[in-house]
Design an enzyme around this catalytic site. Structure first.
Site, PDB file in Angstrom:
ATOM      1  N   ASP A  82      10.794  39.007 -18.940  1.00  0.00           N
ATOM      2  CA  ASP A  82      10.664  37.797 -19.539  1.00  0.00           C
ATOM      3  C   ASP A  82      11.823  36.980 -20.516  1.00  0.00           C
ATOM      4  O   ASP A  82      13.028  36.949 -19.455  1.00  0.00           O
ATOM      5  CB  ASP A  82      11.523  39.275 -21.342  1.00  0.00           C
ATOM      6  N   GLY A 209       7.445  39.699 -33.006  1.00  0.00           N
ATOM      7  CA  GLY A 209       7.018  39.643 -33.506  1.00  0.00           C
ATOM      8  C   GLY A 209       6.772  41.178 -34.753  1.00  0.00           C
ATOM      9  O   GLY A 209       6.019  41.427 -35.479  1.00  0.00           O
ATOM     10  N   ASN A 229       4.638  40.259 -28.248  1.00  0.00           N
ATOM     11  CA  ASN A 229       6.232  40.591 -27.540  1.00  0.00           C
ATOM     12  C   ASN A 229       6.421  42.136 -29.199  1.00  0.00           C
ATOM     13  O   ASN A 229       6.010  41.336 -30.082  1.00  0.00           O
ATOM     14  CB  ASN A 229       6.739  39.487 -27.007  1.00  0.00           C
TER      15      ASN A 229
END
Length: 286
Positions: A82, A209, A229
């Site tokens: 990420d 999120g 995510n």
């Protein structure tokens, strides 16, 4: 099941309009808990590692932990790096078995971002891996990367050109979302997701999120956010469940580490399963 390519996972999700939950794991216990939730729900899942976690463990050791824990899992799993602005870490993880990476070069101007992202895509293809791209920073600091300042949102035309020129497999648009907990209910530009998917045909990644409403998740997934995510919720669940257990331990003067670990694992697994169900991922394993 062997580890599955991110593109295969997200292309299926986009076509069938469900979201694949992508959890930012922090240690072996969190990996085990997320995998247990995915197996329980018969769902594909993405395990995401931050640059901070890669550096904490060392890439070979972290990948070894992942390999050991995923060996007997019978649902599709992808290992994703990420938010990484460091090309050295990108290359190390691609060479070391990661299935996909987010090359986060949003602090560069768009032209330089596009040039370097094109290089990262070519590098990833040589190992069979895939790339998530980004040209606008998602507001908020996550694992020491990012800024609390709102990023400049590029035009639709600029975003589409970036996607088509670089060949990224997934794109993370800024739509009013933010990392961390929202201080107030976010106002999202959901139409931008629809426009980008219609113009490019590739899945979108929803960052920030944690804290969105169920209705916002459902709407954005229907529009094409195939990767969703979840980072803050996992960290908070892990730490708050541990705090709760330790307070009880102190009150009763009972100190049993394995019981603490079981408590945290169950809490993280429950959190992961709830998100998987909400995103429509249950029963989607193949």
């Amino acid at each position: 099941m062997p580890v599955v390519a991110m593109k295969e996972m997200l292309d299926r999700a986009l076509a069938e309009r469900y979201g694949v939950a992508a959890f930012n794991i922090i240690n072996d216990l969190s990996i085990e808990a997320v995998l247990a939730a995915a197996v329980q729900e018969r769902a594909p899942v993405i395990l995401q590692t931050s640059v901070k976690t890669v550096r904490q463990y060392g890439r070979p050791r972290l990948f070894g932990i992942f390999e050991a824990l995923v060996e007997d899992v019978d649902v599709p799993v992808t290992l994703h790096l990420d938010h990484c602005p460091d090309r050295t870490v990108i290359s190390d993880c691609l060479a070391g078995g990661w299935n996909s990476v987010l090359f986060d070069a949003h602090e560069l101007d768009v032209a330089e971002n596009r040039r370097q992202t094109t290089e990262v895509v070519a590098e990833a293809r040589r190992t069979g891996a895939h790339v998530e791209g980004e040209i606008e920073g998602i507001q908020g600091v996550e694992d020491d990367i990012g800024s609390d300042d709102a990023s400049t949102v590029q035009s639709l035309e600029t975003a589409v050109e970036f996607i088509t020129t670089t060949g990224v497999d997934c794109f993370a648009p800024a739509i009013g979302n933010a990392h961390g907990q929202y201080k107030q209910a976010p106002i999202l530009n959901a139409q931008r997701v629809t426009d980008l998917v219609e113009a490019t045909g590739i899945p979108m990644a929803l960052h920030g999120g944690t804290g969105l409403s169920d209705e916002q998740f459902t709407d954005l997934i229907a529009r094409g956010c195939a990767k969703v995510n979840i980072s803050t919720a996992l960290k908070e669940t892990f730490m708050k469940s541990g705090l709760q257990f330790l307070r009880s331990s102190a009150e009763n003067d009972k100190w049993d580490p394995p019981s603490l670990f079981r408590h945290q694992r169950a809490a993280v697994a429950d959190m992961a399963a709830r998100h998987i169900r909400l995103f429509g991922g249950s029963g989607r394993a193949w």
